[in-house]
Design a protein around this motif. Structure first.
Motif, PDB file in Angstrom:
ATOM      1  N   LYS A 100      14.511  -3.795  -4.671  1.00 59.51           N
ATOM      2  CA  LYS A 100      13.413  -3.842  -3.698  1.00 59.51           C
ATOM      3  C   LYS A 100      12.119  -3.377  -4.350  1.00 59.51           C
ATOM      4  CE  LYS A 100      16.181  -4.946  -0.369  1.00 59.51           C
ATOM      5  NZ  LYS A 100      16.298  -6.323   0.003  1.00 59.51           N
ATOM      6  N   VAL A 101      11.034  -4.090  -4.059  1.00 55.01           N
ATOM      7  CA  VAL A 101       9.722  -3.741  -4.599  1.00 55.01           C
ATOM      8  C   VAL A 101       8.772  -3.569  -3.419  1.00 55.01           C
ATOM      9  CG1 VAL A 101       7.818  -4.460  -6.073  1.00 55.01           C
ATOM     10  CG2 VAL A 101      10.152  -5.066  -6.703  1.00 55.01           C
ATOM     11  N   LEU A 102       8.106  -2.419  -3.359  1.00 58.45           N
ATOM     12  CA  LEU A 102       7.140  -2.127  -2.309  1.00 58.45           C
ATOM     13  C   LEU A 102       5.757  -2.115  -2.931  1.00 58.45           C
ATOM     14  CD1 LEU A 102       6.539  -1.251   0.624  1.00 58.45           C
ATOM     15  CD2 LEU A 102       6.788   1.109  -0.159  1.00 58.45           C
ATOM     16  N   VAL A 103       4.860  -2.930  -2.390  1.00 61.33           N
ATOM     17  CA  VAL A 103       3.487  -3.005  -2.887  1.00 61.33           C
ATOM     18  C   VAL A 103       2.595  -2.267  -1.895  1.00 61.33           C
ATOM     19  CG1 VAL A 103       1.590  -4.527  -3.528  1.00 61.33           C
ATOM     20  CG2 VAL A 103       3.943  -5.232  -3.982  1.00 61.33           C
ATOM     21  N   LYS A 104       1.956  -1.203  -2.378  1.00 66.09           N
ATOM     22  CA  LYS A 104       1.015  -0.429  -1.565  1.00 66.09           C
ATOM     23  C   LYS A 104      -0.371  -0.651  -2.146  1.00 66.09           C
ATOM     24  CE  LYS A 104       4.002   3.470  -0.398  1.00 66.09           C
ATOM     25  NZ  LYS A 104       4.131   4.937  -0.499  1.00 66.09           N
ATOM     26  N   ALA A 105      -1.242  -1.253  -1.356  1.00 65.95           N
ATOM     27  CA  ALA A 105      -2.601  -1.521  -1.830  1.00 65.95           C
ATOM     28  C   ALA A 105      -3.604  -0.840  -0.913  1.00 65.95           C
ATOM     29  CB  ALA A 105      -2.868  -3.017  -1.876  1.00 65.95           C
ATOM     30  N   ASP A 106      -4.610  -0.238  -1.503  1.00 63.91           N
ATOM     31  CA  ASP A 106      -5.694   0.363  -0.741  1.00 63.91           C
ATOM     32  C   ASP A 106      -6.405  -0.736   0.044  1.00 63.91           C
ATOM     33  OD1 ASP A 106      -8.716   1.269  -0.533  1.00 63.91           O
ATOM     34  OD2 ASP A 106      -7.511   3.081  -0.818  1.00 63.91           O
ATOM     35  N   ALA A 107      -6.884  -0.399   1.235  1.00 65.44           N
ATOM     36  CA  ALA A 107      -7.565  -1.392   2.069  1.00 65.44           C
ATOM     37  C   ALA A 107      -8.830  -1.917   1.409  1.00 65.44           C
ATOM     38  CB  ALA A 107      -7.906  -0.792   3.430  1.00 65.44           C
ATOM     39  N   ASN A 108      -9.430  -1.134   0.524  1.00 70.30           N
ATOM     40  CA  ASN A 108     -10.652  -1.558  -0.149  1.00 70.30           C
ATOM     41  C   ASN A 108     -10.398  -2.160  -1.528  1.00 70.30           C
ATOM     42  OD1 ASN A 108     -12.297  -0.642   1.985  1.00 70.30           O
ATOM     43  ND2 ASN A 108     -12.092   1.447   1.241  1.00 70.30           N
ATOM     44  N   ALA A 109      -9.134  -2.331  -1.896  1.00 64.41           N
ATOM     45  CA  ALA A 109      -8.803  -2.937  -3.188  1.00 64.41           C
ATOM     46  C   ALA A 109      -9.137  -4.424  -3.144  1.00 64.41           C
ATOM     47  CB  ALA A 109      -7.333  -2.739  -3.508  1.00 64.41           C
ATOM     48  N   SER A 110      -9.594  -4.923  -4.265  1.00 64.17           N
ATOM     49  CA  SER A 110      -9.933  -6.344  -4.346  1.00 64.17           C
ATOM     50  C   SER A 110      -8.666  -7.189  -4.204  1.00 64.17           C
ATOM     51  CB  SER A 110     -10.602  -6.625  -5.691  1.00 64.17           C
ATOM     52  OG  SER A 110     -10.910  -7.999  -5.803  1.00 64.17           O
ATOM     53  N   HIS A 111      -8.809  -8.314  -3.579  1.00 60.44           N
ATOM     54  CA  HIS A 111      -7.687  -9.214  -3.318  1.00 60.44           C
ATOM     55  C   HIS A 111      -7.023  -9.682  -4.614  1.00 60.44           C
ATOM     56  CE1 HIS A 111      -5.436 -12.084  -0.936  1.00 60.44           C
ATOM     57  NE2 HIS A 111      -5.812 -13.052  -1.738  1.00 60.44           N
ATOM     58  N   LYS A 112      -7.794  -9.828  -5.667  1.00 59.68           N
ATOM     59  CA  LYS A 112      -7.237 -10.370  -6.914  1.00 59.68           C
ATOM     60  C   LYS A 112      -6.189  -9.454  -7.518  1.00 59.68           C
ATOM     61  CE  LYS A 112     -10.347  -8.728 -10.507  1.00 59.68           C
ATOM     62  NZ  LYS A 112     -11.179  -9.118 -11.613  1.00 59.68           N
ATOM     63  N   TYR A 113      -6.294  -8.145  -7.310  1.00 59.51           N
ATOM     64  CA  TYR A 113      -5.302  -7.224  -7.858  1.00 59.51           C
ATOM     65  C   TYR A 113      -3.955  -7.374  -7.151  1.00 59.51           C
ATOM     66  CZ  TYR A 113      -9.431  -5.152  -9.964  1.00 59.51           C
ATOM     67  OH  TYR A 113     -10.592  -4.978 -10.660  1.00 59.51           O
ATOM     68  N   VAL A 114      -3.985  -7.549  -5.854  1.00 64.42           N
ATOM     69  CA  VAL A 114      -2.759  -7.748  -5.092  1.00 64.42           C
ATOM     70  C   VAL A 114      -2.119  -9.081  -5.471  1.00 64.42           C
ATOM     71  CG1 VAL A 114      -1.781  -7.933  -2.774  1.00 64.42           C
ATOM     72  CG2 VAL A 114      -3.645  -6.340  -3.203  1.00 64.42           C
ATOM     73  N   VAL A 115      -2.936 -10.117  -5.599  1.00 65.68           N
ATOM     74  CA  VAL A 115      -2.416 -11.438  -5.983  1.00 65.68           C
ATOM     75  C   VAL A 115      -1.811 -11.387  -7.378  1.00 65.68           C
ATOM     76  CG1 VAL A 115      -3.068 -13.815  -6.478  1.00 65.68           C
ATOM     77  CG2 VAL A 115      -3.940 -12.703  -4.438  1.00 65.68           C
ATOM     78  N   THR A 116      -2.424 -10.640  -8.282  1.00 67.46           N
ATOM     79  CA  THR A 116      -1.881 -10.506  -9.633  1.00 67.46           C
ATOM     80  C   THR A 116      -0.503  -9.867  -9.596  1.00 67.46           C
ATOM     81  OG1 THR A 116      -4.099 -10.317 -10.574  1.00 67.46           O
ATOM     82  CG2 THR A 116      -2.282  -9.498 -11.915  1.00 67.46           C
ATOM     83  N   VAL A 117      -0.347  -8.810  -8.803  1.00 67.05           N
ATOM     84  CA  VAL A 117       0.958  -8.146  -8.689  1.00 67.05           C
ATOM     85  C   VAL A 117       1.991  -9.097  -8.107  1.00 67.05           C
ATOM     86  CG1 VAL A 117       2.207  -6.319  -7.468  1.00 67.05           C
ATOM     87  CG2 VAL A 117       0.031  -5.818  -8.545  1.00 67.05           C
ATOM     88  N   LEU A 118       1.636  -9.796  -7.033  1.00 69.67           N
ATOM     89  CA  LEU A 118       2.579 -10.728  -6.412  1.00 69.67           C
ATOM     90  C   LEU A 118       2.923 -11.876  -7.345  1.00 69.67           C
ATOM     91  CD1 LEU A 118       1.174 -10.834  -2.767  1.00 69.67           C
ATOM     92  CD2 LEU A 118       3.145  -9.571  -3.623  1.00 69.67           C
ATOM     93  N   ASP A 119       1.964 -12.326  -8.130  1.00 75.26           N
ATOM     94  CA  ASP A 119       2.213 -13.402  -9.091  1.00 75.26           C
ATOM     95  C   ASP A 119       3.184 -12.947 -10.177  1.00 75.26           C
ATOM     96  OD1 ASP A 119       1.821 -15.996 -10.161  1.00 75.26           O
ATOM     97  OD2 ASP A 119       0.381 -15.190 -11.607  1.00 75.26           O
ATOM     98  N   VAL A 120       2.981 -11.755 -10.709  1.00 76.35           N
ATOM     99  CA  VAL A 120       3.875 -11.222 -11.747  1.00 76.35           C
ATOM    100  C   VAL A 120       5.285 -11.048 -11.185  1.00 76.35           C
ATOM    101  CG1 VAL A 120       4.366  -9.180 -13.157  1.00 76.35           C
ATOM    102  CG2 VAL A 120       2.073 -10.147 -13.139  1.00 76.35           C
ATOM    103  N   LEU A 121       5.388 -10.517  -9.976  1.00 78.63           N
ATOM    104  CA  LEU A 121       6.706 -10.343  -9.355  1.00 78.63           C
ATOM    105  C   LEU A 121       7.400 -11.683  -9.136  1.00 78.63           C
ATOM    106  CD1 LEU A 121       5.845  -7.572  -6.749  1.00 78.63           C
ATOM    107  CD2 LEU A 121       7.253  -7.312  -8.794  1.00 78.63           C
TER     108      LEU A 121
END
Length: 138
Positions: A100-121
């Motif tokens: 299981k992988v839990l992604v916790k992102a700050d509400a003010n984090a840029s969208h590209k960082y979250v997409v990068t993590v999801l893409d790598v996963l």
């Protein structure tokens, strides 16, 4: 006296009435056509309950702060790029892609960082991915 009525000019077809009919049909179809707005997407989002299932001991938590810094299990990555993230995930998970992988992102984090993590996963083949949220306060 002999009158000659031989007219050797070819006869012409009058197209004026045909053009009028075509324009009337064009105007009729333009006025009677209705247009739908298809710009809005109607989707139903899933609801989440406050109750969480029992956390398994084997899980990975990826945290992204407002500046775009990646943390895996609360350890900061030395270099903030996709290759380093992938290497660290490989080190943490090994060959277990059911972890299981839990992604916790700050509400003010840029969208590209979250997409990068999801893409790598996704490239690595992880299937148990969850995104942490908080309940909105009324």
């Amino acid at each position: 006296m002999k009158f000659s009525t031989d007219d050797h000019q070819p006869s012409r077809l009058n197209l004026t009435s045909l053009i009028d009919v075509v324009f009337l049909l064009l105007i009729f179809f333009m006025v009677s056509t209705t247009f739908e707005k298809q710009a809005k997407l109607k989707i139903e989002l899933p609801e989440a309950s406050q109750q969480s299932s029992a956390a398994e001991s084997q899980s990975i938590t990826i945290t992204i702060n407002a500046k775009g810094t990646y943390y895996i299990n609360e350890r900061e990555l030395s270099v903030q790029d996709a290759q380093t993230l992938q290497k660290q995930l490989q080190k943490e998970a090994g060959d277990d892609r059911d972890m299981k992988v839990l992604v916790k992102a700050d509400a003010n984090a840029s969208h590209k960082y979250v997409v990068t993590v999801l893409d790598v996963l996704g490239q690595m083949g992880f299937t148990g991915i969850a995104i942490a949220t908080t309940e909105a306060q009324p």
